[in-house]
Enzyme design. Structure first.
Site, PDB file in Angstrom:
ATOM      1  N   LYS A  50       0.833  -1.204   0.000  1.00  0.00           N
ATOM      2  CA  LYS A  50       0.000   0.000   0.000  1.00  0.00           C
ATOM      3  C   LYS A  50       0.871   1.259   0.000  1.00  0.00           C
ATOM      4  CE  LYS A  50      -3.910  -2.318   2.279  1.00  0.00           C
ATOM      5  NZ  LYS A  50      -4.836  -2.288   3.444  1.00  0.00           N
ATOM      6  N   ARG A  65      -1.961 -14.614   3.907  1.00  0.00           N
ATOM      7  CA  ARG A  65      -2.810 -14.033   4.968  1.00  0.00           C
ATOM      8  C   ARG A  65      -2.162 -14.271   6.339  1.00  0.00           C
ATOM      9  NH1 ARG A  65      -7.031 -10.428   3.786  1.00  0.00           N
ATOM     10  NH2 ARG A  65      -7.953 -11.045   5.771  1.00  0.00           N
ATOM     11  N   PHE A  94     -15.401   3.668   7.524  1.00  0.00           N
ATOM     12  CA  PHE A  94     -13.986   3.891   7.246  1.00  0.00           C
ATOM     13  C   PHE A  94     -13.686   4.013   5.755  1.00  0.00           C
ATOM     14  CE2 PHE A  94     -14.500  -0.763   7.610  1.00  0.00           C
ATOM     15  CZ  PHE A  94     -13.935  -1.188   6.416  1.00  0.00           C
ATOM     16  N   HIS A 138      -2.008  -5.532   1.394  1.00  0.00           N
ATOM     17  CA  HIS A 138      -3.282  -6.197   1.108  1.00  0.00           C
ATOM     18  C   HIS A 138      -2.990  -7.583   0.577  1.00  0.00           C
ATOM     19  CE1 HIS A 138      -7.227  -7.111  -0.613  1.00  0.00           C
ATOM     20  NE2 HIS A 138      -6.548  -7.584  -1.638  1.00  0.00           N
ATOM     21  N   TYR A 155     -12.318  -2.374  -3.446  1.00  0.00           N
ATOM     22  CA  TYR A 155     -12.906  -2.377  -2.096  1.00  0.00           C
ATOM     23  C   TYR A 155     -14.436  -2.300  -2.151  1.00  0.00           C
ATOM     24  CZ  TYR A 155      -8.333  -1.957   0.232  1.00  0.00           C
ATOM     25  OH  TYR A 155      -7.063  -2.187   0.713  1.00  0.00           O
ATOM     26  N   GLU A 201      -9.550 -10.335  -8.027  1.00  0.00           N
ATOM     27  CA  GLU A 201      -8.645  -9.204  -7.752  1.00  0.00           C
ATOM     28  C   GLU A 201      -7.448  -9.203  -8.697  1.00  0.00           C
ATOM     29  OE1 GLU A 201      -7.649  -9.338  -3.610  1.00  0.00           O
ATOM     30  OE2 GLU A 201      -9.671  -8.797  -2.969  1.00  0.00           O
ATOM     31  N   THR A 243      -5.870  -7.654  10.426  1.00  0.00           N
ATOM     32  CA  THR A 243      -6.083  -6.368   9.745  1.00  0.00           C
ATOM     33  C   THR A 243      -5.512  -5.198  10.535  1.00  0.00           C
ATOM     34  OG1 THR A 243      -8.108  -7.297   8.815  1.00  0.00           O
ATOM     35  CG2 THR A 243      -7.875  -4.905   8.731  1.00  0.00           C
ATOM     36  N   ASN A 294      -1.891  -0.152   7.211  1.00  0.00           N
ATOM     37  CA  ASN A 294      -1.484  -1.524   7.548  1.00  0.00           C
ATOM     38  C   ASN A 294      -0.659  -2.213   6.459  1.00  0.00           C
ATOM     39  OD1 ASN A 294      -3.552  -2.053   5.794  1.00  0.00           O
ATOM     40  ND2 ASN A 294      -4.754  -3.319   7.199  1.00  0.00           N
ATOM     41  N   ARG A 340       2.254  -7.060   9.255  1.00  0.00           N
ATOM     42  CA  ARG A 340       1.535  -5.890   9.781  1.00  0.00           C
ATOM     43  C   ARG A 340       1.995  -5.528  11.187  1.00  0.00           C
ATOM     44  NH1 ARG A 340      -4.321  -7.572   7.171  1.00  0.00           N
ATOM     45  NH2 ARG A 340      -4.297  -6.108   5.418  1.00  0.00           N
TER      46      ARG A 340
HETATM   47  P1  DAT Z   1      -8.000  -7.045   5.256  1.00  0.00           P
HETATM   48  O1  DAT Z   1      -7.163  -5.992   4.572  1.00  0.00           O
HETATM   49  O2  DAT Z   1      -7.272  -7.663   6.416  1.00  0.00           O
HETATM   50  O3  DAT Z   1      -8.547  -8.069   4.309  1.00  0.00           O
HETATM   51  P2  DAT Z   1     -10.662  -5.879   5.327  1.00  0.00           P
HETATM   52  O4  DAT Z   1     -10.890  -6.501   3.999  1.00  0.00           O
HETATM   53  O5  DAT Z   1     -11.682  -6.138   6.394  1.00  0.00           O
HETATM   54  O6  DAT Z   1      -9.240  -6.291   5.925  1.00  0.00           O
HETATM   55  O7  DAT Z   1     -10.557  -4.294   5.163  1.00  0.00           O
HETATM   56  C1  DAT Z   1      -9.879  -3.734   4.064  1.00  0.00           C
HETATM   57  C2  DAT Z   1      -9.053  -2.571   4.555  1.00  0.00           C
HETATM   58  O8  DAT Z   1      -9.906  -1.548   5.064  1.00  0.00           O
HETATM   59  C3  DAT Z   1      -8.116  -2.908   5.704  1.00  0.00           C
HETATM   60  O9  DAT Z   1      -6.869  -3.435   5.252  1.00  0.00           O
HETATM   61  C4  DAT Z   1      -7.965  -1.593   6.403  1.00  0.00           C
HETATM   62  C5  DAT Z   1      -9.320  -0.928   6.214  1.00  0.00           C
HETATM   63  N1  DAT Z   1     -10.173  -1.166   7.358  1.00  0.00           N
HETATM   64  C6  DAT Z   1     -10.878  -2.276   7.641  1.00  0.00           C
HETATM   65  N2  DAT Z   1     -11.572  -2.149   8.787  1.00  0.00           N
HETATM   66  C7  DAT Z   1     -11.304  -0.902   9.239  1.00  0.00           C
HETATM   67  C8  DAT Z   1     -11.698  -0.150  10.379  1.00  0.00           C
HETATM   68  N3  DAT Z   1     -12.521  -0.650  11.285  1.00  0.00           N
HETATM   69  N4  DAT Z   1     -11.192   1.109  10.519  1.00  0.00           N
HETATM   70  C9  DAT Z   1     -10.362   1.626   9.601  1.00  0.00           C
HETATM   71  N5  DAT Z   1      -9.950   0.976   8.489  1.00  0.00           N
HETATM   72  C10 DAT Z   1     -10.408  -0.277   8.332  1.00  0.00           C
HETATM   73 MG    MG Z   2      -9.971  -7.896   2.799  1.00  0.00          MG
END
Ligand code: DAT
Ligand code: MG
Length: 153
Positions: A12, A88, A60, A118, A52, A129, A94, A115, A105
């Protein structure tokens, strides 16, 4: 013997800006996974919405959109046995504050909105993706001469 699968990994904007690309790539290579595609690119609003799509409308999302489009990312296609699950696990939870020590992370980040990395969360989402970031001819199924020292296949 499990068949190799592919997953989409994004380093990222924070990883690129902080000069952490090499550190993360080193971990992926050292684990024995194989990079079969790589591209530095600027994510625009349209791609961010597609990538996304599951998060559009969440509280968020505006911050996530601003972050992911703020600076270039490094997209990679990573291949290996159980590549989705292995990546993963290597990435960790996350939220870097909750991720296990030793994960990317946890070791390289502090905040959920910064973080670092991805990774696709299932083989199905990996297929979807990967197609967002790579044309078929941008993925190279190269033969690695160290393969017998990494896998038994
Ligand atoms: P991951 O990246 O572990 O698959 P995710 O798909 O639930 O997690 O979310 C995508 C991204 O969105 C994540 O890397 C960071 C952001 N994100 C997720 N939940 C969040 C939250 N509660 N507050 C802020 N950013 C968040
Ligand atoms: Mg995800």
């Amino acid at each position: 013997m499990p068949q190799p699968t592919r997953t989409l990994i994004l380093l990222k904007p924070d990883a690129v800006q902080r000069g952490l690309m090499g550190a993360v790539i080193s971990r992926i290579e050292a684990r024995g996974l194989k990079i079969v595609g790589m591209k530095l690119l600027q994510v625009d609003d349209a791609l961010a919405h597609r990538h996304y799509s599951a998060h559009v409308g969440k509280p968020f999302f505006p911050g996530l959109l601003k972050f992911i489009t703020s600076s270039p990312i490094l997209a990679m296609a990573v291949q290996g046995e159980n590549a989705v699950e292995v990546m993963r696990q290597m990435m960790g939870a996350t939220d870097p504050a909750k991720a296990a020590t030793g994960t990317i992370r946890a070791d390289l980040g502090l905040a959920i909105g910064r973080n670092v990395i991805h990774g696709s969360d299932s083989p199905e989402s990996a297929q979807t993706e990967l197609a967002l970031y790579f044309k078929p001819n941008e993925l190279i199924d190269w033969r690695r001469d160290t393969e017998p020292w990494i896998t038994e296949s």
